[in-house]
Design an enzyme around this catalytic site. Structure first.
Site, PDB file in Angstrom:
ATOM      1  CD  GLU A  56      -1.673  -2.441   1.386  1.00 14.86           C
ATOM      2  OE1 GLU A  56      -2.448  -3.353   1.054  1.00 14.86           O
ATOM      3  OE2 GLU A  56      -0.589  -2.645   1.979  1.00 14.86           O
ATOM      4  NE  ARG A 171     -17.739  -7.412   2.590  1.00 16.62           N
ATOM      5  CZ  ARG A 171     -18.652  -8.116   3.246  1.00 16.62           C
ATOM      6  NH1 ARG A 171     -19.310  -7.568   4.255  1.00 16.62           N
ATOM      7  NH2 ARG A 171     -18.925  -9.355   2.906  1.00 16.62           N
TER       8      ARG A 171
END
Length: 322
Positions: A56, A171
């Site tokens: 990341e 989500r």
């Protein structure tokens, strides 16, 4: 209003449309491109799509490099990893470098799986600190859309605006709260309902809860103003002050720790401009835990993030008005 839609699918679709219109748009992922639905962009524009793997910090640094070379870079993964694992790179590689009279680099960080509604991934993967982290970084814009209408329009707006932006998606599928015709302006909140007794200011998934709470309170003769404060930074101080003056008390709601989050941002503004009683609803400074998809409403309930709890808070706070 009852339609449930998926933010990630709409984000993926918006990116493809942007890619068709703007050859400078590039998209980066970190091994979660299928989940974030950015892989569709990669199929269509393989030369403008970079999956850096589970790295990341590198995702952010590569996005910064592409931005410096004139690209509009969209970098995406889960909220727990971004900002979770790369605050240093976000601060020093994206927000800090300011070429010429520009502020920061032109990188859009769009994440999924924000908050505790991630469910099964458990407390270690439920990002409840990101609003606090991102809003304190200079030059950073922070957006928490309530539904897919907002996601689609904000993705487009971000692509048109220069500078570092952070947008957090959920989500789970989410209910539609906005009309397709709704306009969005970064730095401005949206008044979804007018009211006189209390203001409910919310962002993300909790906007629908605030609307539901306002509906149930209306049955009891309590009139609530409802705001979608999708732009957490810059925040709409003017609207918050006006609402404080009109209703005399405010309940904030978010899917985030109440420390440092949207409720804190609203409190800072209101305490300086027109102090009124405020109650913050959110995660009360503790971690989440695992919950199967069917159990997510129970997890939210355990943390008090429900329309029922918003309504309860309103009744309590109305008694504290001057």
């Amino acid at each position: 209003m009852g339609d449930m839609t998926d933010m990630r699918t709409v984000y993926g679709k918006a990116l493809v449309e942007l890619g068709e219109q703007n050859p400078n748009v590039v998209v980066l992922g970190a091994d979660t491109t299928d989940s974030l639905k950015t892989a569709d962009f990669g199929k269509k524009f393989p030369n403008r799509f970079f999956n850096v793997g589970i790295a990341e910090a590198n995702l952010v640094s590569v996005a910064a490099g592409l931005a410096i070379s004139g690209k509009t870079a969209f970098a995406s993964t889960y909220a727990i990893f971004l900002p979770g694992r790369c605050v240093d790179q976000i601060r020093n590689a994206i927000a800090y470098p300011s070429p010429g009279d520009k502020k920061g680099l032109n990188v859009k960080l769009v994440v999924s799986h924000g908050g505790i509604s991630v469910g099964a991934d458990g407390g270690s993967h439920q990002q409840i600190e990101d609003i606090a982290i991102m809003r304190v970084i200079p030059n950073m814009t922070v957006l928490i859309p309530a539904d897919t209408v907002a996601v689609s329009k904000l993705t487009w707006i971000m692509s048109q605006r220069y500078g570092p932006h952070y947008m957090r998606l959920t989500r789970s599928v989410s209910p539609i709260v906005h009309q397709d015709s709704q306009e969005f302006t970064i730095g401005k909140g949206i008044t979804l309902r007018e009211g006189t007794d209390c203001t409910l200011a919310a962002c993300g998934l909790t906007v629908k809860m605030a609307l539901d709470a306002a509906d149930s309170l209306k049955q009891e003769g309590i009139s609530c103003k409802v705001l979608d404060m999708f732009s957490v930074k810059p925040i709409d101080s003017e609207l918050l002050e006006k609402s404080a003056r009109e209703t005399g008390c405010i309940v904030t709601c978010e899917e985030h720790n109440i420390m440092g989050g949207f409720g804190s941002a609203a409190s800072e503004v209101i305490s300086e401009l027109y102090p009124v009683p405020i109650k913050r609803i959110g995660v009360n400074d503790r971690f989440g835990e695992s919950a199967r998809d069917a159990e997510i409403p129970l997890l939210l309930e355990k943390h008090g993030i429900t329309s029922l709890n918003i309504a309860k808070a309103v009744k309590e706070i109305i008694g504290k008005k001057k």
